[in-house]
Design an enzyme around this catalytic site. Structure first.
Site, PDB file in Angstrom:
ATOM      1  N   GLU A 262      77.691   2.552 -22.421  1.00  0.00           N
ATOM      2  CA  GLU A 262      77.223   2.112 -23.736  1.00  0.00           C
ATOM      3  C   GLU A 262      77.600   3.173 -24.760  1.00  0.00           C
ATOM      4  O   GLU A 262      77.521   4.375 -24.486  1.00  0.00           O
ATOM      5  CB  GLU A 262      75.702   1.934 -23.714  1.00  0.00           C
ATOM      6  CG  GLU A 262      75.138   1.662 -25.103  1.00  0.00           C
ATOM      7  CD  GLU A 262      73.724   1.096 -25.077  1.00  0.00           C
ATOM      8  OE1 GLU A 262      73.004   1.307 -24.092  1.00  0.00           O
ATOM      9  OE2 GLU A 262      73.353   0.430 -26.070  1.00  0.00           O
ATOM     10  N   CYS A 464      71.374  -1.979 -25.601  1.00  0.00           N
ATOM     11  CA  CYS A 464      70.929  -2.340 -26.950  1.00  0.00           C
ATOM     12  C   CYS A 464      72.118  -2.593 -27.864  1.00  0.00           C
ATOM     13  O   CYS A 464      72.055  -3.443 -28.753  1.00  0.00           O
ATOM     14  CB  CYS A 464      70.060  -1.230 -27.516  1.00  0.00           C
ATOM     15  SG  CYS A 464      68.524  -1.038 -26.611  1.00  0.00           S
ATOM     16  N   GLU A 592      67.478  -6.918 -21.705  1.00  0.00           N
ATOM     17  CA  GLU A 592      66.073  -6.517 -21.933  1.00  0.00           C
ATOM     18  C   GLU A 592      65.417  -7.361 -23.012  1.00  0.00           C
ATOM     19  O   GLU A 592      64.639  -6.842 -23.817  1.00  0.00           O
ATOM     20  CB  GLU A 592      66.000  -5.046 -22.364  1.00  0.00           C
ATOM     21  CG  GLU A 592      66.430  -4.072 -21.325  1.00  0.00           C
ATOM     22  CD  GLU A 592      66.049  -2.632 -21.653  1.00  0.00           C
ATOM     23  OE1 GLU A 592      65.483  -2.395 -22.722  1.00  0.00           O
ATOM     24  OE2 GLU A 592      66.312  -1.758 -20.817  1.00  0.00           O
TER      25      GLU A 592
END
Ligand code: AHR
Length: 863
Positions: A262, A464, A592
């Site tokens: 990420e 994210c 998530e």
């Protein structure tokens, strides 16, 4: 200290007894009592309970912990529960509604069978009143619906009716008499407003036990080796007898160890992506950091030098509309320059070649030259070249510079040889020596470090980052391919900037270069549940009228990766230099996410469309950010209903959790989707990550191998972190511009990656000491790699004493006289540690000594 440890130990034992006593003996157990529900003083804590035999003497339950927390909006500023109102509904479920904030005309609802496990939350809107405050509910038997009343900031009273707490009908103003109030109760701590219910004692008993079990688990999680002197006082060296029979071998996943990349901690720009120029596109924006860093502007990392020189940012007639801003260097005399300081300086190596490129045009008619120099702080010049510039359209120029020195803090200087105005954009400097020599490629040392893990797959681009901060920040793969100047840079959710120079093409190329399966993750039509940019958390998904287009993007991704060169997207891939398909097999949908109706609707659309258009693609679903809780349960339910092949679980936890939960997948329902443990990492309380936490990961990984018939993939997270630019700790690999620092966690991952197999050989274990704490700290995992026919024995000893491992192998014929023995051993507090690899006699597979706190791997050829 010893006394504290002793107390912890006693409490531990007591709590174990509390939690696991088969039938608690209750003298004069009451039939029913009063239960009081109310909200904590701190609205982030959530729903509280107290019980009383007589409505006068109240006993608090839960030690101040919330039994239900609000999930609405971003953490910190939101996720708050005000004035919860609980009733037992006609459907025999508990319903709780609460007010969320002082501004919005919405409320929150969740339901539960037992007041402990709460289902997904919904956030229905109301139309009357300025906002929604101090709710009340009752069930209307005649109407067969719930009447919800509330007040607003102006003190007016309102009501709505609802059957499902999703849609509200008949919104209206009501009189104060029709408003459903809470009641005030004097708790031991303070006077609080809430609701009183008459319940069976069992309801209260369950709440108390749930809290105690939580306590027990929390204590178990806190276990560290610092308590070993007490926990294992007087422990003698252990003898462990293992029996392994090859006839019991079972097939396991050959993709168990992978990596999760990420762009966090400067992992991409300034990290793995080998570009040396920071803010090459002049697109940094104050908003990337929500204005907290005043220097984070379009001119970040750039300065001008020279007499009569100015440097401005413009956006008229840019190189590409996706890349709106560029620099204008205005010089009134020769020699004015624009200088880039790189990411913490530019590191150069003597004799190495660097590919330079930029887009430029003179804004005044004519032609001229630009001197490109690699410079130092004291007037040193490490390399230079001259490129021609002219007025007219933007021109892309390229040159090669060779460095005459090895330095860490060089700068790039663009020096206008003639006075005038020069527009400049997309200034790039790449080492020639990228990983596998790819243009626009990756930093060779970092990429090799990753490749050394031998990961079977790469999950990217987040995390994210994939679902983004707000809908406008969702990572859209189509914006990250094609010519660099046409890609669409954007804000990085981790509060910096993504140039997307490392885009989907480069990710896929990297996977191919290291022999790993690409596992792209796309947002499930919703952004991060903590989004705070342009909305409140994840409550708004991509509008349904835009979902078809969004879904099509995902379908197109498969064509781009796998389609032949005659397909629309296959052709684009071929034009980028990869006519052969990338052979994409997996797509992760969601990360998530908060499992809400909004999520489920969009997730289902994406999954069904993918199933229809590309049944060959293995979809990986999502189950929240924890190994338990509402999102975990609901995420699994959604995935099971939709028959998703694999579900992505995440849990960052303390070393004690990993030691105490090695049975997590042992009794896992094998008929359900398989598991991808997509993000996990252990830390030691008060110490972060070190060799101790790495050992707890090593021991947990033995349990993943044991269950690798169902856990088909796993990846430690996060992978990379640039020193001085770290938003998340711990990470697996730390680096600066010239060095790479390998953590103990890296060594564990690498040892597992390099020593994985596709068959698991179960071992029966007998220890000379049968204490539970001892048993949990000695583990074996035996796998066989059918290609090499190697038998690989992994042994973890997390005890303060040596363990003699005596293993009896049945139906296995080893070859040769020697084996390879690898031992990872050191100070528990070591952050970085190296394994010792040596040859050892074959006999060691039957008898070997495991040093205290160590991880040993024996590798032997078999027939
Ligand atoms: O790995 C860091 C972050 O942790 C990931 O982006 C997210 O999925 C998780 O919360």
């Amino acid at each position: 200290m010893n006394r504290i440890l002793k107390l912890v130990g006693i409490l531990h034992v007591l709590l174990i007894q509390c939690a696991f006593a088969s039938k608690p003996v209750l003298v004069d157990q009451p039939d029913s009592v009063y239960l009081f529900s109310y909200g904590a003083n701190n609205p982030s804590v959530g729903l509280q309970f107290a019980w009383s035999p007589d409505k006068k003497n109240w006993n608090l339950i839960g030690g101040g912990n919330g039994f239900l927390r609000s999930d609405y909006g971003p953490g910190g500023s939101q996720k708050k529960m005000f004035n919860p109102f609980v009733i037992f509904g006609a459907d025999k479920m508990w319903h709780c509604i609460w007010s969320l904030n002082a501004t919005e005309q919405i409320y929150a609802h969740a339901a539960s069978e037992n007041l402990i496990d709460w289902n997904r939350q919904s956030y229905p809107a109301v139309s009357k009143g300025q906002n929604f405050l101090r709710p009340g509910i009752k069930f209307d038997l005649n109407q067969k619906n719930y009447l919800v009343t509330y007040t607003d900031a102006k003190g007016k009273f309102f009501a709505v009716e609802t059957k499902d707490f999703k849609r509200n009908d008949r919104g209206r103003e009501i009189s104060a008499e029709d408003y459903i109030p809470s009641v005030d109760v004097n708790l031991p701590s303070s006077k609080v407003s809430g609701q009183i219910h008459r319940v069976k004692w069992a309801v209260v008993d369950r709440l108390i036990k749930a809290y105690e079990l939580r306590n027990f688990k929390n204590i178990a999680k806190e276990e560290t080796t610092q308590q070993d002197a007490y926990r294992f006082a007087g422990l003698k060296p252990i003898e462990a007898k293992f029996t392994v029979n090859a006839e019991n071998a079972k097939p396991i996943s050959n993709t168990l160890i992978g990596i999760f990349f990420e762009d966090l901690n400067y992992a991409a720009d300034g990290g793995l992506y080998a570009e040396l120029i920071q803010n090459r596109d002049f697109e940094y924006d104050l908003h990337d950091k929500f204005g907290s860093d005043k220097s984070w502007t379009r001119s970040h990392s750039w300065t001008s030098a020279g007499v009569g020189v100015s440097f401005t940012i413009d956006s008229i007639a840019p190189v590409h509309p996706n890349n709106l801003h560029y620099a204008v260097l205005k010089t009134s005399a020769n020699g004015g320059s624009l200088i880039n300081s790189g990411f913490d300086g530019i590191a150069l190596k003597k004799g190495e070649k660097y590919n330079f490129s930029l887009f430029a045009k003179l804004l005044d008619k004519g032609k001229g030259n630009l001197k490109v120099r690699l410079i130092g702080n004291n007037g040193d010049v490490f390399g230079e070249t001259i490129i021609a510039v002219a007025s007219g359209p933007w021109r892309n120029s390229k040159a090669v510079l060779t460095s005459n020195a090895t330095v860490t803090d060089a700068k790039l200087e663009l020096q206008a040889i003639q006075a005038g105005r020069l527009a400049i954009d997309m200034v790039s400097l790449f080492p020639r020596d990228t990983y596998k020599g790819r243009t626009n490629g990756l930093r060779a040392d970092l990429a090799k470090t990753i490749a050394d893990i031998h990961p079977r797959f790469v999950r990217f681009p987040g995390g994210c980052l994939a679902h983004g901060d707000g809908l406008n920040n969702i990572y859209r793969w189509k914006n990250t391919i094609g010519p660099l100047e046409a890609r669409k840079p954007q804000r990085n959710i981790w509060h910096y900037h993504q140039s997307v120079g490392l885009g989907y093409f480069e990710y896929f190329q990297f996977c191919e270069d290291i022999g790993a399966e690409p596992v792209p993750v796309v947002a499930a039509g919703v952004s991060c549940q903590n989004s705070r940019d342009g909305g409140n958390g994840q409550q708004g998904g991509i509008p349904m009228e835009q979902m078809d287009e969004y879904v099509q993007d995902i379908i197109d991704l498969v064509e781009w990766a796998n389609g032949d060169v005659n397909t629309k997207w296959g052709k684009i891939r071929a034009q980028a230099g990869h006519p052969k398909p990338f052979n994409l097999k997996y797509i992760g949908v969601g990360n998530e996410d908060l499992i809400t109706d909004i999520f489920e609707e969009r997730f289902t659309m994406i999954v069904n469309a993918l199933k229809k258009a590309h049944p060959e693609i293995i979809v990986i679903g999502t189950a929240g950010p924890s190994f338990e809780g509402t999102d975990y349960r609901e995420g699994w339910d959604v995935a099971s209903r939709l028959k998703i092949p694999i579900v992505d679980e995440h849990y960052y936890n303390k070393a004690g959790w990993f030691i105490n939960n090695q049975d997590f997948y042992d009794s896992y329902d094998r008929s359900k989707p398989k598991v991808y443990l997509g993000e996990y990492a252990a830390t030691v309380p008060g110490q972060g990550a070190n060799f101790e936490s790495a050992l707890s990961e090593a021991i947990y990984l033995t349990s993943l191998e044991r269950n690798a018939d169902v856990v088909s993939m796993s990846s430690y997270a996060p992978l990379l972190a640039k020193e001085g630019h770290t938003q998340w700790n711990p990470d697996m690999i730390y680096f600066n511009n010239t060095e790479v620092r390998l953590t103990a966690a890296y060594q564990v991952q690498k040892l597992y990656g390099q020593n994985s197999g596709d068959q698991y050989l179960p071992a029966s274990v007998t220890l000379s000491n049968s204490q539970d704490a001892v048993k949990k700290r000695v583990a074996i995992s035996v796998v066989r790699d059918s290609k090499s026919k190697d038998l690989i024995i992994k042994l973890v000893n997390l005890l303060p004493v040596a363990v003699k491992a005596l293993t009896d192998f049945k139906n296995i014929t080893p070859l040769g006289e020697k084996i390879t023995k690898t031992v990872l051993q050191g100070q528990l507090t070591d952050k970085n540690i190296l394994p010792a690899v040596a040859e050892a006699p074959l006999a060691e597979i039957n008898s070997t000594e495991l040093p205290p706190y160590s991880f040993t791997i024996l590798r032997v050829k078999t027939k």
